[in-house]
Design a protein around this motif. Structure first.
Motif, PDB file in Angstrom:
ATOM      1  N   ALA A  24     -12.011 -33.167 -56.598  1.00 19.80           N
ATOM      2  CA  ALA A  24     -11.909 -33.106 -55.128  1.00 19.80           C
ATOM      3  C   ALA A  24     -13.017 -33.922 -54.528  1.00 19.80           C
ATOM      4  O   ALA A  24     -14.045 -34.120 -55.143  1.00 19.80           O
ATOM      5  CB  ALA A  24     -11.999 -31.673 -54.629  1.00 19.80           C
ATOM      6  N   ASN A  25     -12.789 -34.377 -53.317  1.00 21.62           N
ATOM      7  CA  ASN A  25     -13.808 -35.108 -52.586  1.00 21.62           C
ATOM      8  C   ASN A  25     -14.923 -34.131 -52.207  1.00 21.62           C
ATOM      9  O   ASN A  25     -14.647 -33.111 -51.575  1.00 21.62           O
ATOM     10  CB  ASN A  25     -13.183 -35.718 -51.330  1.00 21.62           C
ATOM     11  N   ASP A  28     -14.992 -32.611 -48.854  1.00 18.89           N
ATOM     12  CA  ASP A  28     -13.998 -31.577 -48.554  1.00 18.89           C
ATOM     13  C   ASP A  28     -14.610 -30.182 -48.624  1.00 18.89           C
ATOM     14  O   ASP A  28     -14.157 -29.271 -47.931  1.00 18.89           O
ATOM     15  CB  ASP A  28     -12.818 -31.650 -49.520  1.00 18.89           C
ATOM     16  N   THR A  31     -16.013 -29.335 -45.318  1.00 16.65           N
ATOM     17  CA  THR A  31     -14.891 -29.171 -44.388  1.00 16.65           C
ATOM     18  C   THR A  31     -14.179 -27.845 -44.614  1.00 16.65           C
ATOM     19  O   THR A  31     -13.701 -27.221 -43.672  1.00 16.65           O
ATOM     20  CB  THR A  31     -13.897 -30.333 -44.567  1.00 16.65           C
ATOM     21  N   THR A  89      -6.582 -29.194 -53.720  1.00 20.29           N
ATOM     22  CA  THR A  89      -7.375 -28.941 -52.512  1.00 20.29           C
ATOM     23  C   THR A  89      -7.244 -27.489 -52.080  1.00 20.29           C
ATOM     24  O   THR A  89      -8.228 -26.844 -51.723  1.00 20.29           O
ATOM     25  CB  THR A  89      -6.921 -29.867 -51.363  1.00 20.29           C
TER      26      THR A  89
END
Length: 132
Positions: A24-25, A28, A31, A89
């Motif tokens: 995953a980024n 993120d 966020t 995600t």
């Protein structure tokens, strides 16, 4: 010397590339964490107010934990099968929710004597002593 370079340069580099491309980024996470923290904070505050108004101490605490605590492993399984492309995600969202949920529950237990009427807490401790 080559082994030292591999350990301190190439291993973290490869791990970073794998993490960024396949897990995953990292952005993120921030966020995702912000809405989760707001959700749990609002849940605890609103449920504590409802508990103080309508229930006795033990029932109020049971209600808070019953509503706030969710079975995240079942939710994770459902999400992974229903949302195949976005599953990682959403899985990260649920994993972070689990971390926040457990830690917030531990903090809430410590705050219970301050959140509810001290007389009610002492009466219930007298009626139902905790065995040590």
């Amino acid at each position: 010397m080559f082994r030292q370079i591999c350990i301190f340069v190439f291993v973290p580099l490869i791990a970073g590339i794998l993490t960024q491309n396949y897990l995953a980024n990292p952005g993120d996470i921030i966020t995702i964490l912000i809405p989760l923290i707001i959700f749990y904070l609002l849940s605890y505050v609103l449920l504590t107010l409802v508990g103080r108004i309508f229930f006795q101490h033990a029932d109020a605490v049971a209600m808070v934990f019953g509503v706030v605590m969710r079975d995240l492993s079942i939710a994770l399984a459902i999400v992974m099968t229903a949302f195949k492309e976005q599953g990682s995600t959403i899985a990260l969202f649920i994993a972070l929710a689990y971390v926040i949920q457990i830690q917030s529950a531990a903090w809430y237990v410590k705050l219970v004597p301050f959140l509810f009427d001290k007389k009610t807490v002492k009466d219930e401790e007298r009626l139902h002593p905790v065995k040590q």
